[in-house]
Design a protein around this motif. Structure first.
Motif, PDB file in Angstrom:
ATOM      1  N   TYR A 318       0.568  -1.235   0.551  1.00  0.00           N
ATOM      2  CA  TYR A 318      -0.201  -0.064   0.165  1.00  0.00           C
ATOM      3  C   TYR A 318       0.860   1.524  -0.070  1.00  0.00           C
ATOM      4  O   TYR A 318       2.074   1.306   0.514  1.00  0.00           O
ATOM      5  N   ARG A 319       0.278   1.928  -0.994  1.00  0.00           N
ATOM      6  CA  ARG A 319       0.966   3.245  -0.397  1.00  0.00           C
ATOM      7  C   ARG A 319       1.643   3.967   0.725  1.00  0.00           C
ATOM      8  O   ARG A 319       0.451   4.340   1.868  1.00  0.00           O
ATOM      9  N   ALA A 320       2.695   4.309   1.096  1.00  0.00           N
ATOM     10  CA  ALA A 320       3.161   4.327   2.770  1.00  0.00           C
ATOM     11  C   ALA A 320       2.459   5.461   3.437  1.00  0.00           C
ATOM     12  O   ALA A 320       1.595   5.335   4.724  1.00  0.00           O
ATOM     13  N   ASP A 321       1.914   6.428   2.908  1.00  0.00           N
ATOM     14  CA  ASP A 321       1.601   7.738   2.984  1.00  0.00           C
ATOM     15  C   ASP A 321      -0.583   8.230   2.823  1.00  0.00           C
ATOM     16  O   ASP A 321      -0.964   8.922   2.348  1.00  0.00           O
ATOM     17  N   ALA A 322      -0.893   6.945   2.586  1.00  0.00           N
ATOM     18  CA  ALA A 322      -2.279   6.179   2.309  1.00  0.00           C
ATOM     19  C   ALA A 322      -3.291   7.177   2.800  1.00  0.00           C
ATOM     20  O   ALA A 322      -4.375   8.014   2.798  1.00  0.00           O
ATOM     21  N   LEU A 323      -2.964   7.565   4.544  1.00  0.00           N
ATOM     22  CA  LEU A 323      -3.848   8.220   5.521  1.00  0.00           C
ATOM     23  C   LEU A 323      -4.020   9.618   5.492  1.00  0.00           C
ATOM     24  O   LEU A 323      -4.714  10.604   5.836  1.00  0.00           O
ATOM     25  N   SER A 324      -2.885  10.310   4.555  1.00  0.00           N
ATOM     26  CA  SER A 324      -2.929  11.314   4.501  1.00  0.00           C
ATOM     27  C   SER A 324      -2.980  11.788   3.167  1.00  0.00           C
ATOM     28  O   SER A 324      -3.189  13.072   2.945  1.00  0.00           O
ATOM     29  N   ILE A 325      -3.572  11.258   2.383  1.00  0.00           N
ATOM     30  CA  ILE A 325      -3.933  11.727   1.233  1.00  0.00           C
ATOM     31  C   ILE A 325      -5.707  11.668   0.819  1.00  0.00           C
ATOM     32  O   ILE A 325      -6.555  10.567   1.357  1.00  0.00           O
ATOM     33  N   ASP A 326      -6.509  11.962  -0.015  1.00  0.00           N
ATOM     34  CA  ASP A 326      -8.026  11.624  -0.536  1.00  0.00           C
ATOM     35  C   ASP A 326      -8.109  10.779  -1.646  1.00  0.00           C
ATOM     36  O   ASP A 326      -7.178  10.972  -2.280  1.00  0.00           O
ATOM     37  N   GLY A 327      -9.766  11.004  -1.778  1.00  0.00           N
ATOM     38  CA  GLY A 327      -9.785   9.741  -2.687  1.00  0.00           C
ATOM     39  C   GLY A 327      -9.444  10.744  -4.379  1.00  0.00           C
ATOM     40  O   GLY A 327      -9.037   9.247  -4.486  1.00  0.00           O
ATOM     41  N   ALA A 328      -9.935  11.567  -4.789  1.00  0.00           N
ATOM     42  CA  ALA A 328      -8.699  12.114  -5.629  1.00  0.00           C
ATOM     43  C   ALA A 328      -7.952  11.956  -6.548  1.00  0.00           C
ATOM     44  O   ALA A 328      -7.814  11.730  -7.281  1.00  0.00           O
ATOM     45  N   THR A 329      -6.568  11.898  -5.218  1.00  0.00           N
ATOM     46  CA  THR A 329      -5.238  11.556  -5.428  1.00  0.00           C
ATOM     47  C   THR A 329      -5.306  10.308  -5.680  1.00  0.00           C
ATOM     48  O   THR A 329      -4.641   9.789  -6.942  1.00  0.00           O
ATOM     49  N   SER A 330      -6.043   9.094  -5.281  1.00  0.00           N
ATOM     50  CA  SER A 330      -5.570   8.532  -5.078  1.00  0.00           C
ATOM     51  C   SER A 330      -6.373   6.958  -6.046  1.00  0.00           C
ATOM     52  O   SER A 330      -5.869   6.824  -7.263  1.00  0.00           O
ATOM     53  N   ALA A 331      -7.795   8.130  -7.400  1.00  0.00           N
ATOM     54  CA  ALA A 331      -7.920   7.826  -8.331  1.00  0.00           C
ATOM     55  C   ALA A 331      -7.191   8.693  -9.105  1.00  0.00           C
ATOM     56  O   ALA A 331      -6.680   7.689 -10.034  1.00  0.00           O
ATOM     57  N   THR A 332      -6.425   9.305  -9.083  1.00  0.00           N
ATOM     58  CA  THR A 332      -5.248  10.670 -10.163  1.00  0.00           C
ATOM     59  C   THR A 332      -3.968   8.922 -10.496  1.00  0.00           C
ATOM     60  O   THR A 332      -3.871   8.639 -11.428  1.00  0.00           O
ATOM     61  N   ASP A 333      -4.267   8.099  -8.886  1.00  0.00           N
ATOM     62  CA  ASP A 333      -2.661   7.326  -8.959  1.00  0.00           C
ATOM     63  C   ASP A 333      -3.537   5.792  -9.443  1.00  0.00           C
ATOM     64  O   ASP A 333      -2.146   6.036 -10.319  1.00  0.00           O
ATOM     65  N   MET A 334      -4.372   5.535  -9.474  1.00  0.00           N
ATOM     66  CA  MET A 334      -4.764   4.553 -10.590  1.00  0.00           C
ATOM     67  C   MET A 334      -4.911   5.511 -12.304  1.00  0.00           C
ATOM     68  O   MET A 334      -4.185   4.256 -13.018  1.00  0.00           O
ATOM     69  N   GLU A 335      -5.265   6.239 -12.726  1.00  0.00           N
ATOM     70  CA  GLU A 335      -5.051   6.362 -14.169  1.00  0.00           C
ATOM     71  C   GLU A 335      -3.614   6.670 -13.931  1.00  0.00           C
ATOM     72  O   GLU A 335      -3.924   6.779 -16.015  1.00  0.00           O
ATOM     73  N   ASN A 336      -2.822   7.127 -13.768  1.00  0.00           N
ATOM     74  CA  ASN A 336      -1.417   7.629 -14.209  1.00  0.00           C
ATOM     75  C   ASN A 336      -0.461   6.241 -13.890  1.00  0.00           C
ATOM     76  O   ASN A 336       0.791   5.957 -14.300  1.00  0.00           O
ATOM     77  N   GLY A 337      -1.234   5.038 -13.819  1.00  0.00           N
ATOM     78  CA  GLY A 337      -0.429   3.825 -13.438  1.00  0.00           C
ATOM     79  C   GLY A 337       0.290   3.595 -12.055  1.00  0.00           C
ATOM     80  O   GLY A 337       1.459   2.815 -12.203  1.00  0.00           O
ATOM     81  N   LYS A 338      -0.506   3.949 -11.800  1.00  0.00           N
ATOM     82  CA  LYS A 338       0.962   4.372  -9.954  1.00  0.00           C
ATOM     83  C   LYS A 338      -0.069   3.218  -9.334  1.00  0.00           C
ATOM     84  O   LYS A 338       0.863   2.766  -8.438  1.00  0.00           O
ATOM     85  N   ILE A 339      -0.747   3.078  -9.336  1.00  0.00           N
ATOM     86  CA  ILE A 339      -1.933   2.160  -8.327  1.00  0.00           C
ATOM     87  C   ILE A 339      -2.221   1.083  -9.249  1.00  0.00           C
ATOM     88  O   ILE A 339      -2.534   1.187 -10.554  1.00  0.00           O
ATOM     89  N   ALA A 340      -2.463  -0.511  -9.368  1.00  0.00           N
ATOM     90  CA  ALA A 340      -3.338  -1.679  -9.914  1.00  0.00           C
ATOM     91  C   ALA A 340      -4.225  -1.708  -9.318  1.00  0.00           C
ATOM     92  O   ALA A 340      -5.148  -2.157 -10.502  1.00  0.00           O
ATOM     93  N   ILE A 341      -4.232  -1.698  -8.324  1.00  0.00           N
ATOM     94  CA  ILE A 341      -5.498  -2.432  -7.944  1.00  0.00           C
ATOM     95  C   ILE A 341      -5.964  -1.079  -7.173  1.00  0.00           C
ATOM     96  O   ILE A 341      -5.614  -0.772  -5.821  1.00  0.00           O
ATOM     97  N   LYS A 342      -7.279  -1.037  -7.054  1.00  0.00           N
ATOM     98  CA  LYS A 342      -8.299   0.121  -6.170  1.00  0.00           C
ATOM     99  C   LYS A 342      -9.201  -0.689  -5.692  1.00  0.00           C
ATOM    100  O   LYS A 342     -10.854  -0.248  -6.759  1.00  0.00           O
ATOM    101  N   THR A 343     -10.076  -0.949  -4.816  1.00  0.00           N
ATOM    102  CA  THR A 343     -11.296  -1.166  -4.158  1.00  0.00           C
ATOM    103  C   THR A 343     -12.124   0.094  -4.361  1.00  0.00           C
ATOM    104  O   THR A 343     -11.773   0.921  -3.451  1.00  0.00           O
ATOM    105  N   ASP A 344     -12.982  -0.232  -5.127  1.00  0.00           N
ATOM    106  CA  ASP A 344     -14.440   1.112  -5.349  1.00  0.00           C
ATOM    107  C   ASP A 344     -15.237   0.369  -6.081  1.00  0.00           C
ATOM    108  O   ASP A 344     -16.015  -0.251  -6.167  1.00  0.00           O
TER     109      ASP A 344
END
Length: 557
Positions: A318-344
């Motif tokens: 998991y991203r180490a600072d996950a609890l300090s980012i919001d859902g929009a940032t997490s969504a952008t991470d997925m769009e940019n290929g930074k994460i492979a799986i996102k529960t949503d």
């Protein structure tokens, strides 16, 4: 005037509506009032039959729905739209409504051609009070206390519970039972098209019907993924239980590093606990056995899920600072290929549209967990909000129901197209396949997203490539996931039941749960402490809520 609204947000609103949160917050459907006042429950009351379900006989879908919950899917836009409303519903009088919107405010009625077109089609002067989410509960609470109510009230929108909501409905909203129960709903065919599971999720109050639900599909949370990355790591297995947890972990480690992570997370969602709890066989929020209720927090299956999630976090997946980012940032991470799986919430069309050809958007099938449990998909509530009507003479209530019926016109109808896309030549043009394509006016802010009228009434949703007609493969993938998942689906047995304790304690109890899950997953609290978490949760209202739900469950038969 422009609002800065993007094509993405317009089409997302048209297609998916606003998804329920992926946190599990306020999703049990146990709404009601405080500890005093009128009884809100159904125990000892005669239960009104749910409205007869009369499915719309419209354009035939390319991929068929199922009675169990798989949605109808359309690969192209229907060419021959039908009329879903025989006569203009209104009498020229003013109708007021309060609705919630995540978008910027719309242009005023005097300049808003979409609002004007809807008013003309409805035959009423529809006046809207549009409230943003962070002000929604306060605004409606003030209205409830003052008695200065609009005719149409969007209730419980997006899972936001209102104080004393059920008692408010009893005292100040119209009892719709005689208008909608059983075959009485035939007078409103578009309302009759709303599936029974949405009504059940909304629930009765004292055995009666006080609202019309805004439908959402039963297949809900999934592990949305970058399928190309999973294939590269050898962990794309398109069958339920086809991938072992150990192999998933091995592949996830290959996908992690150099600013990339296998699993996405943010400051809400508790590291995707909803999907992983279901994957480990945990009950859907509540379980009932021999008439007694227990919460999934009390289950061994949830502990097994937390153990797996904590191990993934320890391994840095998991991203180490996950609890300090919001859902929009997490969504952008997925769009940019930074994460492979996102529960949503699963709406593949939207993700595919945002990423274009960057990667193949899909949904990872559940893995075989280490605890050997049988996987169960957690069905959603089946509704986003419900529409209540202010108490009024019978003729006035019937007028308001006709307005809601119009707004509930189904996909494949001319009314649906007006509600969702506006006026041809003004708000949309026809694309190559005949599908509506938003104009600059619509993209600039004059659209159904800003106007928020789909929380007055809305058609049951279908799977369709809104805004990019011709991209049929993503539709097929979405439908295939539902076909795999729905046979394993289980509902929350507390949906539609009334618990006064839960209605007043849910926010506190949900925060307690979220904080504890986050602490265990991140290693700040050992899993061995979980018994203390459960004890505290029960003492602060969980045990009492379970008792009340058991009584309601018995009454519901």
């Amino acid at each position: 005037m422009t609002s800065g609204i993007s094509r993405r947000s317009v089409l997302q609103a048209i297609g998916a509506g606003t998804a329920l949160t992926a946190t599990g917050t306020a999703l049990t459907g146990c709404s009601g009032g405080g500890s005093t006042g009128a009884d809100i429950g159904n125990k000892g009351k005669k239960l009104a039959p749910w409205p007869t379900h009369l499915p719309f006989n419209g354009p035939k879908p390319n991929l068929a729905p199922t009675k169990a919950g798989v949605q109808a899917a359309y690969l192209t836009y229907p060419q021959d739209l039908v009329r879903a409303v025989a006569e203009r519903p209104g009498d020229g009088k003013k109708v007021t409504a309060v609705v919630m919107s995540y978008a910027a405010p719309p242009t005023p009625l005097a300049k808003n051609k979409l609002h004007q077109a809807l008013n003309k089609a409805l035959g009423v002067d529809l006046q809207l009070t549009i409230v943003p989410p962070d002000q929604y509960v306060a605004k409606l609470s003030t209205m409830m206390a003052s008695g200065d109510l609009p005719d149409i009230i969007s209730m419980n929108a997006g899972g936001y519970f209102l104080p004393n909501e059920a008692r408010f409905a009893l005292s100040q909203c119209a009892d719709l039972t005689e208008h909608l129960s059983g075959d009485a709903v035939r007078k409103y065919p578009n309302i009759a098209n709303i599936p029974t599971y949405s009504w059940e999720g909304m629930g009765r109050i004292q055995g009666k019907i006080y609202g019309i639900p805004i439908e959402r599909p039963l297949p809900w949370i999934g592990m949305v993924c970058n399928r190309d990355q999973l294939e590269s790591a050898g962990i794309w297995v398109p069958e339920v239980g086809g991938l072992k947890a150990a192999d998933l972990t091995k592949g996830a480690k290959q996908l992690t590093g150099k600013g990339k992570w296998a699993f996405g997370a943010a400051n809400t969602g508790e590291f995707g606990w909803l999907a992983h709890a279901a994957n480990h066989g945990a009950s859907n929020m509540w379980a009932v056995k021999d008439g007694a209720f227990s919460h999934t927090l009390e289950s061994e299956e949830l502990r097994a899920a937390l153990e797996q999630m904590a191990a993934w976090h320890k391994d840095g997946l998991y991203r180490a600072d996950a609890l300090s980012i919001d859902g929009a940032t997490s969504a952008t991470d997925m769009e940019n290929g930074k994460i492979a799986i996102k529960t949503d919430s699963v709406w593949l069309q939207d993700l595919a549209r945002r990423t274009k050809d960057k990667f193949t958007a899909d949904v990872a099938r559940p893995y075989a967990p280490a605890n050997g449990a049988e996987y169960h998909h957690w069905f959603g509530n089946g509704y986003f909000s419900y529409t209540a009507l202010k108490k009024a003479p019978k003729a006035r209530v019937e007028l308001l129901l006709r307005v809601v019926d119009f707004m509930s016109a189904p996909f494949g109808s001319k009314e649906w197209e007006l509600i969702n896309f506006g006026v041809e030549g003004t708000h949309f043009e026809r694309g190559p396949g005949g599908a509506p394509e938003p104009t600059e006016l619509s993209l600039a802010g004059e659209n159904t997203n800003t106007l928020a009228v789909k929380t007055i009434g809305a058609a049951p949703q279908v799977i369709y490539p809104y805004g990019f007609d011709g991209d049929t493969e993503v539709i097929k993938r979405h439908h295939a996931w539902q076909q795999d998942i729905v046979p394993t689906g289980i509902a929350n047995p507390a949906l539609g039941l009334r618990s006064a304790t839960w209605s007043t304690k849910a926010t506190t109890l949900d925060k307690l749960r979220a904080d504890a899950i986050n602490a265990v997953v991140t290693g700040k609290r050992p899993l061995s402490d979980w018994g203390g978490v459960v004890k505290e949760w029960r003492s602060k209202g969980g045990a009492k809520a379970a008792e009340e739900l058991a009584k309601e469950y018995e009454a519901a038969g």
